[in-house]
Design a protein around this motif. Structure first.
Motif, PDB file in Angstrom:
ATOM      1  N   GLN A   1       0.842  -1.196   0.000  1.00 50.61           N
ATOM      2  CA  GLN A   1       0.000   0.000   0.000  1.00 50.61           C
ATOM      3  C   GLN A   1       0.882   1.253   0.000  1.00 50.61           C
ATOM      4  O   GLN A   1       0.614   2.230  -0.706  1.00 50.61           O
ATOM      5  CB  GLN A   1      -0.916  -0.003   1.221  1.00 50.61           C
ATOM      6  CG  GLN A   1      -1.790   1.238   1.354  1.00 50.61           C
ATOM      7  CD  GLN A   1      -2.799   1.350   0.233  1.00 50.61           C
ATOM      8  OE1 GLN A   1      -3.370   0.348  -0.188  1.00 50.61           O
ATOM      9  NE2 GLN A   1      -3.029   2.549  -0.278  1.00 50.61           N
ATOM     10  N   ASN A   2       1.977   1.222   0.783  1.00 51.92           N
ATOM     11  CA  ASN A   2       2.930   2.335   0.773  1.00 51.92           C
ATOM     12  C   ASN A   2       3.532   2.534  -0.617  1.00 51.92           C
ATOM     13  O   ASN A   2       3.689   3.665  -1.081  1.00 51.92           O
ATOM     14  CB  ASN A   2       4.059   2.079   1.776  1.00 51.92           C
ATOM     15  CG  ASN A   2       3.652   2.408   3.200  1.00 51.92           C
ATOM     16  OD1 ASN A   2       2.645   3.070   3.435  1.00 51.92           O
ATOM     17  ND2 ASN A   2       4.424   1.931   4.155  1.00 51.92           N
TER      18      ASN A   2
ATOM     19  N   GLU B   1       2.259   1.713  -3.493  1.00 56.66           N
ATOM     20  CA  GLU B   1       1.245   2.294  -4.379  1.00 56.66           C
ATOM     21  C   GLU B   1       1.109   3.795  -4.126  1.00 56.66           C
ATOM     22  O   GLU B   1       1.036   4.597  -5.063  1.00 56.66           O
ATOM     23  CB  GLU B   1      -0.102   1.610  -4.159  1.00 56.66           C
ATOM     24  CG  GLU B   1      -1.198   2.178  -5.067  1.00 56.66           C
ATOM     25  CD  GLU B   1      -2.590   2.110  -4.465  1.00 56.66           C
ATOM     26  OE1 GLU B   1      -3.433   2.914  -4.886  1.00 56.66           O
ATOM     27  OE2 GLU B   1      -2.821   1.270  -3.582  1.00 56.66           O
ATOM     28  N   GLN B   2       1.069   4.168  -2.847  1.00 59.25           N
ATOM     29  CA  GLN B   2       0.941   5.586  -2.525  1.00 59.25           C
ATOM     30  C   GLN B   2       2.134   6.384  -3.036  1.00 59.25           C
ATOM     31  O   GLN B   2       1.988   7.525  -3.497  1.00 59.25           O
ATOM     32  CB  GLN B   2       0.800   5.769  -1.010  1.00 59.25           C
ATOM     33  CG  GLN B   2      -0.518   5.283  -0.465  1.00 59.25           C
ATOM     34  CD  GLN B   2      -1.696   5.999  -1.098  1.00 59.25           C
ATOM     35  OE1 GLN B   2      -1.746   7.226  -1.142  1.00 59.25           O
ATOM     36  NE2 GLN B   2      -2.644   5.230  -1.614  1.00 59.25           N
TER      37      GLN B   2
END
Length: 342
Positions: free
Chosen positions: A116-117, A119-120
């Motif tokens: 998720q990091n 992707e961010q």
């Protein structure tokens, strides 16, 4: 509920066994110490992409062609990293359904959080460089940018085909098969991010690459620990599946780690020429993307490292002629049911 229904709790002391696979019943067995250590490292090393030194990043110091070229590389990465959180979320659910030991579940949770990091990070870089919320809707400022936006649309089209296949594949395969596919992406990813951190001149990108490379190294350790635990007892039928999945993984992941081969990637004829042109522009601007020969060598080394792991367990390695590796010929890869991730 019918008024004539008699609750089964009134007819027996304990309930019947829960049909499986199911996330219940749950237990907290811990047998693999290495995974406890990896999870503890994940807790210590967690980071927030929004807290990187963005104040030092001034996109306006780059020409628009450079901005669009650098954003394009992040766009390629996002094809893989934007799919990674749901990909690992699926795998995380599977670890609960098959009642994996507690540290395995926690490690897969940590990978989902890490991805998720990543992707961010892609999103923060792209939106700042392009001043738009998506590379697909950005209005290009240069002729190269127009061709890169077209490339981006084709990348996402192909990525959507992969997601459909992944959803069908995960329920079919054991976690032991999944581990080999996951490891493949992690070995190569750790290499490329460390190289980009070393060669990049933009502080915020350099720090991001360092963090992402460290994450990928942990993910690699998770896969290796699970393979060490499970592969001595691997089912015979799983060995040929793993061989095919490695070949499929090479074809899929080459789009970000090398160049997209036609066996999976349905792309316009000028796609690779446009991508190479953008990479050259980005390199000149101080954004270090390995050149063709360096990518090829990275991929070859990653494949040889993976082969070394699988050889220990007598699992045939597929031929990867594109990088000069001989092995078992795989001709019937079903690209609609592939499971490698990045």
């Amino acid at each position: 509920m019918s008024k004539d229904y008699t609750p089964i709790a009134r007819t027996m002391e304990f309930p019947p066994a829960t049909p499986q696979p199911n996330v219940y019943p749950l237990s907290w067995v811990s047998q693999t110490r290495k995974l406890e250590e990896v999870y503890a490292a994940a807790q210590r090393e967690t980071w927030d992409p929004a807290k990187l030194p963005w104040d030092s990043f001034d996109p306006s110091r780059y020409r628009w062609e450079e901005r669009e070229a650098i954003a394009y590389w992040w766009t390629i990465l996002s094809v893989f990293d934007a799919s990674a959180p749901p990909v690992f979320a699926h795998a995380l659910i599977k670890t609960y359904e098959v009642h994996e030991e507690d540290p395995v579940r926690r490690c897969f949770f940590s990978v989902t959080r890490d991805e998720q990091n990543h992707e961010q990070m892609c999103g923060l870089a792209i939106t700042r460089l392009l001043e738009a919320t998506s590379p697909l809707t950005h209005e290009p400022r240069t002729e190269l940018g127009r061709r890169l936006r077209r490339n981006a649309h084709w990348l996402y089209y192909n990525g959507g085909r992969y997601w459909d296949g992944y959803k069908k594949a995960v329920p079919k395969y054991s976690l032991a098969v999944l581990f080999s596919s996951f490891l493949m992406g992690e070995i190569a990813a750790a290499t490329i991010f460390h190289q980009m951190a070393a060669g990049c001149t933009e502080p915020v990108f350099k720090e991001a690459f360092r963090n992402i490379g460290r994450d990928e190294g942990r993910h690699m350790a998770i896969c290796l620990s699970l393979m060490e635990r499970d592969y001595p007892h691997l089912a015979v039928e799983d060995r040929s599946i793993i061989t095919k999945q490695i070949r499929a993984g090479y074809l899929f992941l080459s789009a970000v780690l090398f160049e997209p081969p036609p066996q999976f990637w349905d792309l316009p004829e000028d796609f690779i020429a446009t991508q190479r042109e953008a990479e050259a522009v980005a390199r000149k601007a101080g954004f270090h993307i390995p050149d063709y020969e360096a990518k090829k060598e990275n991929w070859r080394n990653a494949m040889l490292n993976l082969k070394g792991v699988l050889d220990r367990y007598g699992i045939p390695f597929p031929a990867i002629p594109e990088v000069g590796i001989t092995g078992e010929e795989v001709r019937d890869v079903d690209m609609d049911e592939i499971i490698p991730v990045f």
